[in-house]
Design a protein around this motif. Sequence first.
Motif, PDB file in Angstrom:
ATOM      1  N   ASN A 596      14.899  -0.106   9.838  1.00  0.00           N
ATOM      2  CA  ASN A 596      13.812  -0.156  10.814  1.00  0.00           C
ATOM      3  C   ASN A 596      14.071   0.847  11.936  1.00  0.00           C
ATOM      4  N   GLU A 632       9.396   0.269  -2.980  1.00  0.00           N
ATOM      5  CA  GLU A 632       9.184  -0.791  -1.987  1.00  0.00           C
ATOM      6  C   GLU A 632       8.469  -0.240  -0.747  1.00  0.00           C
ATOM      7  N   ILE A 633       8.869   0.969  -0.357  1.00  0.00           N
ATOM      8  CA  ILE A 633       8.228   1.612   0.808  1.00  0.00           C
ATOM      9  C   ILE A 633       6.762   1.887   0.508  1.00  0.00           C
ATOM     10  N   GLU A 635       4.836   0.294  -1.616  1.00  0.00           N
ATOM     11  CA  GLU A 635       4.107  -0.975  -1.659  1.00  0.00           C
ATOM     12  C   GLU A 635       3.759  -1.455  -0.251  1.00  0.00           C
ATOM     13  N   GLU A 636       4.735  -1.307   0.643  1.00  0.00           N
ATOM     14  CA  GLU A 636       4.502  -1.730   2.031  1.00  0.00           C
ATOM     15  C   GLU A 636       3.386  -0.922   2.674  1.00  0.00           C
ATOM     16  N   ASN A 637       3.199   0.327   2.199  1.00  0.00           N
ATOM     17  CA  ASN A 637       2.165   1.196   2.773  1.00  0.00           C
ATOM     18  C   ASN A 637       0.872   1.150   1.962  1.00  0.00           C
ATOM     19  N   ASN A 638       0.773   0.151   1.035  1.00  0.00           N
ATOM     20  CA  ASN A 638      -0.452  -0.079   0.252  1.00  0.00           C
ATOM     21  C   ASN A 638      -0.924   1.165  -0.499  1.00  0.00           C
TER      22      ASN A 638
END
Length: 645
Positions: A596, A632-633, A635-638
């Motif tokens: 983060n 994963e990154i 996916e988090e950013n759609n």
Amino acid sequence: MSMEMCCFSEAESFRSYIDNLYSNDDNECFEATNKIKNLIIGSNKQKKYIIEQNVVPHILKMIQDERKPLFLRLNLLIIINSLAKGTEVEVRNLDKYGTEEILLNLALQPSSDPKMIEICLSVLKTIMQHPNTVRTSFFQYSEDINTLSRLIQLASADTTINCQSFVANILLSFSSQGNILSSSLNLTQAGGIPFLIRLINQTDYEELQLPGLKCLASMCFTNRAVSDIVCATNYFGKPILDVLTLLVSRSNSPGIQLNAAKCLTYIHRSGSSSLKAEDYKIVYKALPCLVRLTAAEFDEVIRSEAAESLAYLAEIDSELQRLAAISNHLISNLANLLNSNNFSAKESALKCFASLTANDETIRKRIIDMRGLIDEVLNALKEDRTVKVAAVRCLHSLSRSVQLLRTTFQDHKIWKPLMNLIHDKPSSELMTVVSSTICNLLLEFSPCKESLLDSGAIGILSELTKSENSSLRLNAIWALMNMAFQAEQHVKTEIINTLGTDRIFQLLGDSDTRVIMKTLGLLRNLLSSTLHIESIMASHSPEILASIMMVLESNHSSEIKEQTLCIVGNLAAGAHDLILNDDKILFKLKDFLVMNDQKLQSGALFAVKNLMNRSSRHDKLKEVGIIMKLNEILEENNTDIQFDE
């Protein structure tokens, strides 16, 4: 009578007077003091003689003896006062015998006669104002706040003007020597500020105003705590800042104007929130006053001090620099001051030029276009040490100009005298300023860069990175970083071979984070093209990769680690197999991808992107889990994009 006989007779007579100082007859002793007093006035030779006869301890003993008549003790004090006006040797001898402490004790005794107090203070003032003298006894004794408070009380409003003036000058010397911050705080706690403010308001007595202003300025210099107290103080309902502002007006003497402006300057530069750079007291009072006092109509000492104070006032504020530069005749006044035979005047003019040219290209052009000015600056490099420092500071400010680097600096081969200064093994202060200037001369667009390379700059700068002075280490590695930027391969190879990977490793562990950042900047510039990366890493890959890993595993800030990840990104583009084969670095990249922290995540993404673009070995990235983290990154950013695992 022959000259030899005359001198012998004179010495014998002097000897008999000294012998009579030890007489039990006070009148005989008094007559001897009269003779000695008259003989030593204005004669350093006779003062030296009486010091050599080791009579000072006896004189001091008699001065302290209350059984001796006052007229005798006063005469003995006058002799000490005369000795204090001698050479440095005489003053050092007085200090050796603890004269200051003895006289201060006498002055502070409630039973002391007013005339004795005044003479004691006069002697103390004389000793304290003597240049180049170590006044150990006084400083140790005066650190006691109670002692300082009692000294201030000796100069109350109902005492003589002389007495008040002597105390003010003693406090001035005390506040401007030794540990200045500690001295200023001690004086403040002892009630020094109300005392000085009372003196400053004695408009009929400049002999009180002037030392009062000088002492107040000294106390405020780089001391925000004291400056804030001064700003919050009133004199009969009038704020002190308003009093000081009135004193810079032309109706006062140049000395009063100058030192009032100094007070305002030092209060502002201390960081006090009560006096900002845009305050009218600075913009319309202090600054114009200092500019005005550089004019040729004033005494050279006043002009010199005004120029130095103006340099300090405008040093860090570009708007004040601009306002000063457009002021009437300032630049020509400074040029005249630079032509002086006085070292202090030259130094002050150079400091002011350095300050004025620190930020503004237009001001630099106006100053450099003055006929013969650059030659005067270069001539100053041959002068006294402090003048050299000021001259190099001036060149440093001018070297921030791209145009001047390409024209004036190249035409006058300014790199030559700077390199000569380095070869002369100058003081740490001078070396720091010279190395700062060379940093600018090594910028990519500077024509001096090639000449500096040919003159052995790489070896000199590499040695300077070993300095105990952190500023020198910083400047040296900064200069090497500039030299490596878009340099040819042979230059980069010489830098890394001369500096050595061991030294790079040590610099990356430096206590100064600025040094670490510039060392990383150097590595980044060295490893900036595929061909150069392959060549350097072929010889130094184990050491460089170990250095990178050391920083990534450290507790350093995100900024430092981001810079390191940029180097990894460069290597990923130019030597990707080395990164792919280093599991430690790959696992670090994976960790940073999901941290983060935008700086670390961006740096890691830059490195991974270069690895994926330049290598087909994506299986290695899958193996350590980097591909999974990337997905994963995403996916988090759609996003619908997916990397094949």
